[in-house]
Design a protein around this motif. Sequence first.
Motif, PDB file in Angstrom:
ATOM      1  N   THR A  48     -43.454  49.219  85.674  1.00  0.00           N
ATOM      2  CA  THR A  48     -42.029  49.154  85.897  1.00  0.00           C
ATOM      3  C   THR A  48     -41.229  48.508  84.796  1.00  0.00           C
ATOM      4  N   MET A  65     -46.349  41.035  96.387  1.00  0.00           N
ATOM      5  CA  MET A  65     -47.193  41.247  95.247  1.00  0.00           C
ATOM      6  C   MET A  65     -47.530  39.663  94.791  1.00  0.00           C
ATOM      7  N   SER A  79     -43.915  58.425  92.691  1.00  0.00           N
ATOM      8  CA  SER A  79     -43.290  57.395  92.106  1.00  0.00           C
ATOM      9  C   SER A  79     -43.970  57.387  90.578  1.00  0.00           C
ATOM     10  N   LYS A  81     -39.871  60.700  91.247  1.00  0.00           N
ATOM     11  CA  LYS A  81     -39.227  59.472  90.893  1.00  0.00           C
ATOM     12  C   LYS A  81     -39.501  58.942  89.532  1.00  0.00           C
ATOM     13  N   LYS A 120     -39.546  55.715  86.941  1.00  0.00           N
ATOM     14  CA  LYS A 120     -39.059  54.332  86.499  1.00  0.00           C
ATOM     15  C   LYS A 120     -38.240  54.503  85.214  1.00  0.00           C
ATOM     16  N   ASP A 153     -35.448  55.228  89.085  1.00  0.00           N
ATOM     17  CA  ASP A 153     -35.581  53.709  89.618  1.00  0.00           C
ATOM     18  C   ASP A 153     -35.515  52.851  88.743  1.00  0.00           C
ATOM     19  N   ASN A 199     -35.406  49.331  88.967  1.00  0.00           N
ATOM     20  CA  ASN A 199     -35.714  48.035  89.591  1.00  0.00           C
ATOM     21  C   ASN A 199     -34.751  46.940  88.902  1.00  0.00           C
ATOM     22  N   ASP A 247     -32.596  49.472  96.960  1.00  0.00           N
ATOM     23  CA  ASP A 247     -33.871  49.166  97.527  1.00  0.00           C
ATOM     24  C   ASP A 247     -34.010  47.632  97.709  1.00  0.00           C
ATOM     25  N   LYS A 285     -38.033  50.120 103.181  1.00  0.00           N
ATOM     26  CA  LYS A 285     -39.460  49.803 102.932  1.00  0.00           C
ATOM     27  C   LYS A 285     -39.685  48.801 104.076  1.00  0.00           C
ATOM     28  N   GLY A 306     -42.334  53.063  98.842  1.00  0.00           N
ATOM     29  CA  GLY A 306     -43.796  52.512  98.768  1.00  0.00           C
ATOM     30  C   GLY A 306     -43.544  51.505  98.054  1.00  0.00           C
ATOM     31  N   LEU A 358     -46.974  50.556  96.534  1.00  0.00           N
ATOM     32  CA  LEU A 358     -48.386  50.878  96.345  1.00  0.00           C
ATOM     33  C   LEU A 358     -49.327  50.459  97.165  1.00  0.00           C
ATOM     34  N   TYR A 408     -53.968  56.709  93.852  1.00  0.00           N
ATOM     35  CA  TYR A 408     -54.186  55.359  93.539  1.00  0.00           C
ATOM     36  C   TYR A 408     -55.428  54.806  93.438  1.00  0.00           C
TER      37      TYR A 408
HETATM   38  O1  LIG Z   1     -45.926  53.276  96.381  1.00  0.00           O
HETATM   39  C1  LIG Z   1     -45.810  53.883  95.337  1.00  0.00           C
HETATM   40  O2  LIG Z   1     -46.096  54.807  95.038  1.00  0.00           O
HETATM   41  C2  LIG Z   1     -44.712  53.302  93.950  1.00  0.00           C
HETATM   42  C3  LIG Z   1     -43.604  52.660  94.550  1.00  0.00           C
HETATM   43  C4  LIG Z   1     -42.564  52.030  93.717  1.00  0.00           C
HETATM   44  O3  LIG Z   1     -42.005  52.678  92.937  1.00  0.00           O
HETATM   45  C5  LIG Z   1     -42.601  50.796  93.744  1.00  0.00           C
HETATM   46  C6  LIG Z   1     -44.008  49.824  94.212  1.00  0.00           C
HETATM   47  C7  LIG Z   1     -43.819  48.550  93.968  1.00  0.00           C
HETATM   48  C8  LIG Z   1     -42.464  47.818  93.523  1.00  0.00           C
HETATM   49  C9  LIG Z   1     -41.593  48.746  92.851  1.00  0.00           C
HETATM   50  O4  LIG Z   1     -41.963  48.793  91.407  1.00  0.00           O
HETATM   51  C10 LIG Z   1     -41.520  49.820  93.264  1.00  0.00           C
HETATM   52  C11 LIG Z   1     -40.130  50.312  93.816  1.00  0.00           C
HETATM   53  O5  LIG Z   1     -39.141  49.705  93.251  1.00  0.00           O
HETATM   54  O6  LIG Z   1     -39.816  51.108  94.506  1.00  0.00           O
END
Ligand SMILES: O=C(O)CCC(=O)C1=CC=C[C@@H](O)[C@@H]1C(=O)O
Length: 368
Positions: free
Chosen positions: A21, A51, A136, A162, A164, A189, A191, A239, A263, A291, A293, A323
């Motif tokens: 990201t 995280m 994503s 989606k 990044k 996205d 971030n 977000d 979330k 999500g 992850l 994943y």
């Molecule tokens: O759960 C997923 O498949 C990915 C979700 C995702 O885009 C993200 C997961 C964790 C942190 C971020 O980068 C992010 C988000 O911003 O939504």
Amino acid sequence: MKIKQVNLRHLKMDLLYPFVTSFGAEYDKDFILVEIMNEDGLVGWAENVAMPTPYYNEETVKTNWHMLEDFLIPILLNSEIHHPDELAEKFAHIRGNYMAKACLNMAVWDLYAREQNASLASVLGGTKKIIDVGVSIGIKDSIEATLDVIEQRRAEGYKRFKLKIKPGWDVELIDKVRKVFPDIPLMADANSAYTLADMNLLKALDDYNLMMIEQPLAYNDIIDHAELQANLKTSICLDESIHSLEDTKKALKLGSCKIINVKVGRVGGLTEAKKIHDYCLERNVPLWCGGMLEAGVGRAHNIAMTAMPGFTLPGDTAGSSLYWAEDIIEPEVIAENGTITVPTTPGMGYEVSMDKVKKYTLYSKTYR
Ligand SMILES: O=C(O)CCC(=O)C1=CC=C[C@@H](O)[C@@H]1C(=O)O
Ligand SMILES: [Mg+2]
């Protein structure tokens, strides 16, 4: 219910592909798994979504373990709880630390549903039998590699894509993707990778019929986002900036966004997520489930939450096989043609595989 025992486990699972990201790369999933037990030995499960690094938000695995061990678990243990919402009240005097609070709230919801012999989705007020899901897609080495992943996921039937973005990986990427896939439900996205100084660049994204642009500006901002939204045709989705119903009300009042990414971990649990849901449903504000992850347990909670009627847009909860070589729940989450069937068995509706949990556990501790 009375919670007699809490088990915290620190797990580490390799991701099949690195997830990149604007704030960094994840190669594995390093997280806390929570198991709680009532007086009858019935258990509830949840995943903590902090995280290891404070780059998405300020919470980390270590700060969450500290909050859980030193503040939150002592409140939870042995207290009488008639409904999961009461836990949110018991935690209300503790500032912030939403992800730490969320995992206990979610575990109590799971246990509460099991005590009622009902599915988590149904006790939350979920009405959907199946949910639509998207993917994503992290930052890749090249635009061609991104196009290949989109083609693959499109063939699998995912319902929303989606991408990044970050400075230098934005307009050209979206332009090329749109040329190859003119009609796919596409969003970006950032971030928090941009500022208002990037207004013209962000306005250039208006030409690509994006569903939304997620969190383009600072992680804690709703003021600049309002100015940006006033200058964009494309909807902004927040977000990182949203931690509560209060934040949601303020962002909508200011015009900082038109869509919310809910979330459950970021808003302190299912109790607050449900409040945001109810408020937005009444006002026709589109929602989707973001999500983090998550491994299987977190994914199961996301599926249950998405069964609520206000989650009108496909979320991030893709199938486990995107994943992990193997997930920690059975069956693993399967997305078929971009949909997931909401389980109807008690609680979150998936079994936790203790063999797999043990295999990925680095450290565990029991609290009584
Ligand atoms: O759960 C997923 O498949 C990915 C979700 C995702 O885009 C993200 C997961 C964790 C942190 C971020 O980068 C992010 C988000 O911003 O939504
Ligand atoms: Mg996001």
